[in-house]
Design an enzyme around this catalytic site. Structure first.
Site, short mmCIF file in Angstrom:
data_model
loop_
_atom_site.label_atom_id
_atom_site.label_comp_id
_atom_site.label_asym_id
_atom_site.label_seq_id
_atom_site.Cartn_x
_atom_site.Cartn_y
_atom_site.Cartn_z
N HIS A 174 -9.01 11.64 2.20
CA HIS A 174 -8.21 10.43 2.06
C HIS A 174 -6.87 10.54 2.78
CE1 HIS A 174 -5.81 7.39 -0.35
NE2 HIS A 174 -6.90 6.69 -0.09
N LYS B 5 3.24 4.46 -1.09
CA LYS B 5 3.32 5.45 -2.16
C LYS B 5 4.62 6.22 -1.97
CE LYS B 5 -1.35 4.98 -1.36
NZ LYS B 5 -1.98 4.43 -0.15
N ASP C 152 -0.39 17.34 20.23
CA ASP C 152 0.19 18.40 21.05
C ASP C 152 0.95 19.46 20.26
OD1 ASP C 152 -0.83 17.03 23.23
OD2 ASP C 152 1.08 16.06 23.74
N ASP D 85 17.20 10.55 -7.18
CA ASP D 85 18.65 10.69 -7.01
C ASP D 85 19.11 10.44 -5.58
OD1 ASP D 85 18.79 11.32 -9.68
OD2 ASP D 85 18.89 13.48 -9.37
N LYS E 215 -4.00 10.57 5.64
CA LYS E 215 -3.77 9.71 6.80
C LYS E 215 -2.79 10.44 7.74
CE LYS E 215 -3.99 6.76 2.95
NZ LYS E 215 -5.36 6.43 2.92
N HIS F 131 0.82 -1.21 0.00
CA HIS F 131 0.00 0.00 0.00
C HIS F 131 0.86 1.27 0.00
CE1 HIS F 131 -3.29 2.59 1.92
NE2 HIS F 131 -3.85 2.10 0.83
#
Length: 508
Positions: free
Chosen positions: A426, A251, A433, A256, A428, A249
């Site tokens: 979408h 991404k 704090d 470089d 996450k 899952h």
């Protein structure tokens, strides 16, 4: 003539049989009891094995209920998704690769911090438990020579990615759960092709389930241009594939060895808000420079080694920093079925448990286990400001309704829920704090914690933490708060959907 075979509570695996003559009918009647017995025995043995596996009790009960009421469907789905495959054997190549790459990191030109170093930062004194945990379970060091930039939504993220990729000199590593062959996907494909033709080494990993609809011509065009493209766990025969439940899952983009990207966005038009079903797509990514990019590189190379058995070496992948791009304390946390510990799950719990003032969470999917749920309720009952931002509309209906089954107990404890209105959220993100933020690919659900390969950037006390908090506050302005009184007045059929979905949630 059609003969329907039912005998007792458990149906025969042969529901309908074409019988052209009485001999055939007699034959099926003769073997039917044996087939029914064998099928019943297999269901019983599966139930017995589920109990012996000592799973989470709710997961065990869910499987047993399905096998009892839907034996054929339950049998198929257990074979497909439920088997506790011997992960050590399945992922042994990833363990080997991890050891080899960690050795490279130890000799790389990086100033990784050890446990004794980061106590010099007094503003992190309240997070010592968290820092200790991350050292012990993540196998990922803390890095200081970093600069991060929060990218809000698809336009900003894709524009920055394409700009940086266009300037690549040595290599591009490109890994996504979903790659579409739509307009956005074509734009990225062209950049990858152009750079490969310039002599830049381009490697691409896509997930076999997430990108199952990716056009073969898209892949062929990349390969013809010299791009190396591989599939993580391709699914050819789903019902005979013991790897279907373990998905990559992540991404990630690495350019470089100096610039890295990680976050919630995949490659496709819907992430630009062009899907009329969802409308505006609210998401977040982070651009990294510095030592933290070495850790993203480590994760990509492990996955590449696992898929291809090609051990990629060379200082070019861990280039020395000529100067520090900044001084941000960042850690890259990864987890998956190849890990001894569910490090992102434990990280989320520890961040929440060590909060002193406020906890802000954005997640498209929210199915907490007992530990996360208890940590949130305890924080709210202790007087902390606990807020969750979730979608107001589903993209996966079972997960959507399962999420809502947890609302009442959390609302009663004082947790505040906000439902995003303009489109689909979408991102996450976990913020605590104003000191620590986690941004990456892991949702707050059991699938991300236990089954998927995930990666998050954990950022401490920087402008990026402040930017993420400001984005969260802005998102609340576009959301509608769900109160306990309103939730209790929901339609009766919503209650049924929530209960059924929650029962199935341990299997999702």
């Amino acid at each position: 003539m059609i003969l329907t075979l039912f005998d007792g509570a458990i149906p025969s695996p042969l529901l309908f049989v074409n019988a052209p003559n009485e001999g055939a009918v007699s034959f099926w009647r003769t073997i039917e009891p044996y087939l029914t017995f064998l099928f019943s025995l297999s269901v019983f043995l599966i139930a017995f094995l589920i109990v012996l596996e000592n799973r989470n009790p709710s997961r065990t009960v869910a499987w047993l209920i399905i096998l009892n009421f839907l034996p054929i469907v339950g049998f198929i789905f257990y074979i497909l998704l439920g088997r506790n495959v011997r992960k050590r054997k399945l992922f042994r190549n990833k363990f080997i690769s991890n050891a080899e790459v960690i050795k490279k990191l130890e000799t790389a030109p990086a100033g990784f911090l050890n446990e004794s170093d980061f106590w010099q930062y007094p503003h992190l004194a309240s997070k010592r438990r968290l820092l200790n945990l991350m050292v012990n379970v993540s196998q990922s060091p803390f890095t200081l020579k970093n600069r991060s930039k929060i990218l809000t939504n698809g336009d900003e993220t894709f524009r920055q990615m394409i700009q940086d990729m266009s300037e690549a000199k040595d290599h591009i590593h490109f890994q996504f759960y979903i790659i579409r062959h739509d307009t956005t996907g074509q734009q990225f494909k062209q950049v990858l092709i152009d750079k490969a033709r310039e002599g830049v080494k381009v490697r691409v990993i896509y997930d076999g389930v997430g990108s199952v609809r990716l056009d073969k011509r898209y892949i062929a065009e990349l390969r013809e241009a010299g791009v190396e493209v591989v599939t993580f766990f391709p699914v050819i025969l789903p019902f005979l594939n013991n790897k279907l439940n373990y998905r990559n899952h992540r991404k990630i983009v690495i350019i470089d060895g100096k610039i890295g990207f990680v976050g919630g966005l995949n490659i496709g038009d819907e992430y630009l808000g062009k899907d009329t079903r969802f409308g505006f797509w609210r998401d977040s990514h982070v651009r990294l420079e510095g030592e933290s990019v070495y850790l993203l590189q480590n994760i990509f190379l492990k996955d590449w080694f696992f898929v291809t058995e090609e051990n990629i070496e060379g200082d070019r992948y861990y280039p020395a920093l000529t100067e520090a791009p900044g001084e941000e304390l960042i850690q890259i946390a990864s987890s998956g079925p190849d890990s001894d510990w569910e490090s992102i799950w434990q990280m989320y719990f520890s961040i929440i448990a060590t909060a002193q003032e406020k906890i802000y969470i954005t997640s498209p999917y929210f199915i907490p286990d007992e530990s996360i749920s208890m940590a949130l309720k305890t924080a709210a009952l202790s007087g902390l400001d606990v807020r969750l931002l979730l979608p107001s509309r589903p993209d996966h209906h079972t997960v959507f309704w399962a999420s809502r089954s947890y609302f009442q107990e959390l609302l009663e404890a004082g947790v505040r829920f906000y439902l995003y209105q303009p489109g689909f959220v979408h991102a996450k993100i976990l913020l605590v704090d104003g000191v620590v933020a986690s941004i990456g690919t892991a949702n707050m659900d059991i699938r991300s914690f236990q089954h998927n390969f995930e990666v998050n950037a954990v950022i401490y006390n920087s402008n990026s933490v402040y930017k993420l908090e400001q984005d969260f506050i802005n998102d609340l302005q576009d959301s509608k708060e769900l109160t306990l009184e309103v939730y209790k007045r929901r339609p009766w059929h919503h209650r049924i959907l929530e209960s059924i979905a929650r029962l199935l949630s341990p299997l999702l």
